[in-house]
Structures are given as structure tokens and as C-alpha cells.
Design a protein around this motif. Structure first.
Motif, PDB file in Angstrom:
ATOM      1  N   PHE A 263       2.612  -0.471  -7.181  1.00 29.31           N
ATOM      2  CA  PHE A 263       2.173  -0.078  -5.848  1.00 29.31           C
ATOM      3  C   PHE A 263       0.664   0.076  -5.816  1.00 29.31           C
ATOM      4  O   PHE A 263       0.051   0.533  -6.787  1.00 29.31           O
TER       5      PHE A 263
ATOM      6  N   THR B 107       3.392  -3.058  -2.011  1.00 31.84           N
ATOM      7  CA  THR B 107       3.810  -3.743  -3.221  1.00 31.84           C
ATOM      8  C   THR B 107       4.240  -5.151  -2.855  1.00 31.84           C
ATOM      9  O   THR B 107       4.441  -5.468  -1.675  1.00 31.84           O
TER      10      THR B 107
ATOM     11  N   TYR C  10       5.079  -2.564   2.818  1.00 30.62           N
ATOM     12  CA  TYR C  10       4.057  -1.536   2.981  1.00 30.62           C
ATOM     13  C   TYR C  10       4.591  -0.370   3.804  1.00 30.62           C
ATOM     14  O   TYR C  10       5.571  -0.498   4.546  1.00 30.62           O
TER      15      TYR C  10
END
Length: 249
Positions: free
Chosen positions: A11, A32, A59
Motif C-alpha cells: 500500500f 494498491t 484506493y
């Protein structure tokens, strides 16, 4: 026996930028990549956790001073259209939506371009080229579908296809527990049809027919007038600190 390492998603956090919904606020997002064989499963988990998908990116907001963005999903099986929504369905009873794999077309882009020029000329997507549009549709590792809406034609009951020019389009992900509406657009000259509302109603009906409990609408932003329409589709659930909780307005 060869063993392959388990790949956990990484992330990342964006830098602050002006919020497109609330004046004076700044947004940050955690994101990610959704790639590989596990992407569909990961998309399901992340969407249930409040993420949204854009191409191969998942997101969600990670703003430092604001919590106005709330993930919303409609409880499709319990939904009953209001009188106004029934009028919208009746006004668009001459349309039929055909769901197929996510493949872009020049006809789609022409409609998309007209929609942006009329509704979002100063938005972040206003300068998207035909290649950008193709990437928006095709760059997916999950079960993404395009639904094209056209007027019903004489072949409707034979092939299930509409007839005539393209009127509206929805790009949606089919997940284990529902349909997630990624992006939709329509002919801006047909505003009296309320096509945005119609496409949401159509997704609710499709989710019911597929035995899926939810239609994910993305974020409702408290204080943003452009997001108020999402509150019309009750009952729904909002994602909060305790998980998904029922909300009926």
C-alpha cells in the motif's frame, strides 16, 4: 515440490491535493495495485473494506483532517423504488441494456466525450483521449463488464440486443457479493430521462436477478451536493468504524 511465496499487497499513500468535493479541504489516498490471479478476490475484499477501483488501482481516502467520504452500498434484495423512480423506469422502458466483457469502442468514446464536455468540462477527466478511455475500460484484472443501453428494437426478444444509437453506458465490476458501479455516462441531451438514476435502478434489478445482495455506489460525501443522489436509494449500508451498518435516512 516448488513453493511460491504468498504475495501480499503493498500500500502507498499519495501526497495531499485539493479535494474535488469540499472547498478548503485536502485529500490523500491510500492505494494498491490489483494485478495477477488473485486480483478478483483482492478486489472483493478491498471493496468490502471501503476501497474503489480505477483501472488496476484500488484506493480509498486517507485524509488527515476529514472523514466526510463514506462508502455506500444498496441492499438490493430489500429495495423498493419510490414513485418517482417508477416514473423513471417507465420513461426508459424503451431501453434495453446489454452486458458484455469490458471492451472499448469508438461509439462509446464519442458518447463519453459528449458527456464530459457537457457535464465535466473542468473535471479531472476532461482531457482524456481515446487511448485514455480504452485504458479505463480494458486495464482491469477483475471481472469487469460494460453495459450498453440502447432503444429496444424488433430483434429484442430474439437476441436480447437493443436497436439504434448508444444512449448510456455503465462500467461495473461483478463481485462475489454484488455489483460495483465504477463509472457511468449518458447522452447529455437526454437529461429528462434521468439516465443516471435509471442505470442505478437497472443495476439493482440485475443484482437481484443474479442473487447478489449489494450494489456498491462508491462514496457519499457529506456536504457535497453532487453526491446527494446516492441517499435516495434506500435501504443501504454505510461503512463505519464498526463495519457496515444499516442506514435508512
Amino acid at each position: 515440490m516448488t513453493q511460491h511465496p504468498t504475495q501480499s499487497p503493498q500500500f502507498f499513500l499519495t501526497a495531499p491535493s485539493p479535494c474535488p468535493y469540499l472547498d478548503g479541504q485536502f485529500e490523500r489516498k491510500v492505494f494498491t495495485h490489483l494485478v495477477g490471479d488473485k486480483a478478483p478476490e483482492m478486489n472483493d475484499l478491498l471493496t468490502q473494506g471501503g476501497f474503489r477501483r480505477s483501472q488496476n488501482i484500488a484506493y480509498r481516502p486517507a485524509c488527515e483532517t476529514c472523514r466526510a467520504c463514506v462508502s455506500v452500498r444498496i441492499l438490493a434484495g430489500e429495495f423498493t423504488p419510490s414513485r418517482n423512480m417508477r416514473r423513471v423506469l417507465h420513461a426508459n422502458s424503451d431501453l434495453i441494456g446489454v452486458m458484455h466483457d469490458a471492451e472499448p469502442s469508438t461509439e462509446q468514446y464519442s458518447l463519453f466525450r459528449s458527456y464530459l464536455d457537457a457535464r465535466h468540462r473542468k473535471g479531472g477527466m476532461s482531457d482524456m483521449t481515446v487511448l485514455d478511455y480504452a485504458m479505463m475500460v480494458e486495464d482491469t484484472h477483475v471481472n469487469t463488464k460494460i453495459i450498453e443501453y440502447r432503444r429496444r428494437g424488433p430483434d429484442t426478444f430474439i437476441t436480447g440486443r437493443g436497436h439504434g444509437e448508444l444512449i448510456a453506458v455503465a462500467l461495473s465490476d461483478q463481485m462475489a457479493d454484488g455489483l460495483s458501479m465504477v463509472y457511468s455516462y449518458f447522452d447529455p441531451e437526454l437529461a429528462d430521462r434521468s439516465l443516471g438514476t435509471f442505470m442505478i435502478l437497472d443495476h439493482i434489478n440485475r443484482a437481484k436477478a443474479m442473487g447478489l445482495p449489494h450494489v456498491y455506489l462508491g462514496y457519499w460525501v457529506n456536504g457535497s451536493r453532487k453526491m446527494n443522489y446516492k441517499m435516495r436509494f434506500m435501504p443501504q449500508e454505510h461503512l463505519g468504524p464498526k463495519g457496515w451498518e444499516r442506514f435508512e435516512g
